[in-house]
Motif scaffolding. Structure first.
Motif, short mmCIF file in Angstrom:
data_model
loop_
_atom_site.label_atom_id
_atom_site.label_comp_id
_atom_site.label_asym_id
_atom_site.label_seq_id
_atom_site.Cartn_x
_atom_site.Cartn_y
_atom_site.Cartn_z
N UNK A 33 6.25 13.83 15.19
CA UNK A 33 6.69 14.55 13.84
C UNK A 33 6.90 13.51 12.69
N UNK A 34 6.16 12.26 12.72
CA UNK A 34 6.43 11.20 11.80
C UNK A 34 5.21 10.65 11.64
N UNK A 35 4.58 10.68 10.45
CA UNK A 35 3.28 10.20 9.99
C UNK A 35 3.82 9.15 8.89
N UNK A 36 3.36 7.83 9.07
CA UNK A 36 3.85 6.59 8.14
C UNK A 36 2.78 6.46 7.25
N UNK A 37 2.85 6.37 5.99
CA UNK A 37 1.81 5.55 5.30
C UNK A 37 2.27 4.61 4.58
N UNK A 87 5.20 4.83 1.86
CA UNK A 87 6.27 4.71 2.57
C UNK A 87 7.28 3.63 2.58
N UNK A 88 6.39 2.33 2.45
CA UNK A 88 7.09 1.10 2.66
C UNK A 88 6.65 0.12 1.64
N UNK A 89 6.43 0.32 0.46
CA UNK A 89 5.95 -0.40 -0.62
C UNK A 89 7.29 -1.44 -0.89
N UNK A 90 7.24 -2.69 -0.80
CA UNK A 90 6.01 -3.69 -1.00
C UNK A 90 5.69 -4.14 0.31
N UNK A 91 5.98 -3.77 1.47
CA UNK A 91 5.55 -4.11 2.65
C UNK A 91 4.07 -4.09 2.83
N UNK A 150 11.38 1.83 5.32
CA UNK A 150 10.50 2.70 4.86
C UNK A 150 11.11 3.65 4.16
N UNK A 151 10.74 4.44 3.16
CA UNK A 151 11.62 5.50 2.38
C UNK A 151 10.80 6.97 2.35
N UNK A 152 11.84 7.85 2.53
CA UNK A 152 11.51 9.18 2.35
C UNK A 152 10.11 9.41 3.16
N UNK A 153 10.19 8.92 4.38
CA UNK A 153 8.83 9.36 5.35
C UNK A 153 8.93 10.68 5.75
N UNK A 197 11.99 16.12 4.14
CA UNK A 197 13.27 15.62 3.72
C UNK A 197 12.92 15.10 2.18
N UNK A 198 13.16 16.01 1.04
CA UNK A 198 12.88 15.68 -0.30
C UNK A 198 13.43 14.73 -1.10
N UNK A 199 14.69 14.17 -0.34
CA UNK A 199 15.31 13.22 -0.88
C UNK A 199 14.94 11.56 -0.63
N UNK A 200 15.06 10.89 -1.52
CA UNK A 200 14.59 9.34 -1.24
C UNK A 200 15.51 8.84 -0.31
N UNK A 201 15.53 8.36 0.84
CA UNK A 201 16.43 7.80 1.88
C UNK A 201 15.77 6.56 2.37
N UNK A 202 16.44 5.78 3.09
CA UNK A 202 15.94 4.50 3.69
C UNK A 202 16.22 4.58 5.08
N UNK A 203 14.89 4.37 5.93
CA UNK A 203 14.95 4.43 7.32
C UNK A 203 14.23 3.14 7.92
#
Length: 137
Positions: free
Chosen positions: A53-57, A60-64, A107-110, A114-120
């Motif tokens: 249930x988690x797709x990272x692109x 989601x992790x700029x500037x990584x 990463x942020x808002x992955x 979850x429509x809110x910008x958050x960090x994980x």
């Protein structure tokens, strides 16, 4: 007489087992939502495409990863904070060619839901050889 009764009962029992045994129940197919989902380390375009249930692109992790020079995607998991050990173990579990290169990145808002910008923190498995990477020209 006793032997005749024993033989008759044995034949009767074998006949009942051979003829009266119901066929075993077929194994049920996986539920539709479980079919065709991508495993950890496979490419994806949305959270619903992944078994986790988690797709990272890369966005989601700029500037990584800089979305101007790379496109990347993978089904992944959260890693809970700095430290790459969990991600390296996860990469090894999924037979990554370079499991020691997996890392835990901010990463942020992955999550799609979850429509809110958050960090994980999520496991970046691209350096370990899992997921998909596309160079941008």
């Amino acid at each position: 007489m006793r032997n005749l009764i024993a033989v008759s009962l044995s034949l009767f029992s074998l006949t009942m087992v051979g003829c009266g045994t119901p066929a075993p129940e077929p194994t049920p197919a996986p539920a539709q939502q479980e079919q065709g989902l991508n495993a950890v380390g496979q490419g994806c375009s949305s959270d619903s495409a992944c078994t986790t249930g988690l797709c990272w692109t890369e966005s989601d992790s700029y500037p990584e990863y800089n979305p101007y020079w790379i496109r990347a995607d993978q089904c992944t998991e959260e890693c809970g904070g700095p430290g790459d050990t969990y991600c390296q173990q996860l990469a090894a579990e999924f037979n990554a060619p370079y499991p020691t290169q997996a890392r835990c990145i901010p990463a942020r808002g992955v999550y799609d839901n979850n429509p809110y910008d958050h960090s994980v923190y999520v496991c970046d498995l691209i350096p370990a050889g899992l997921g998909k990477i596309h160079w941008v020209e």
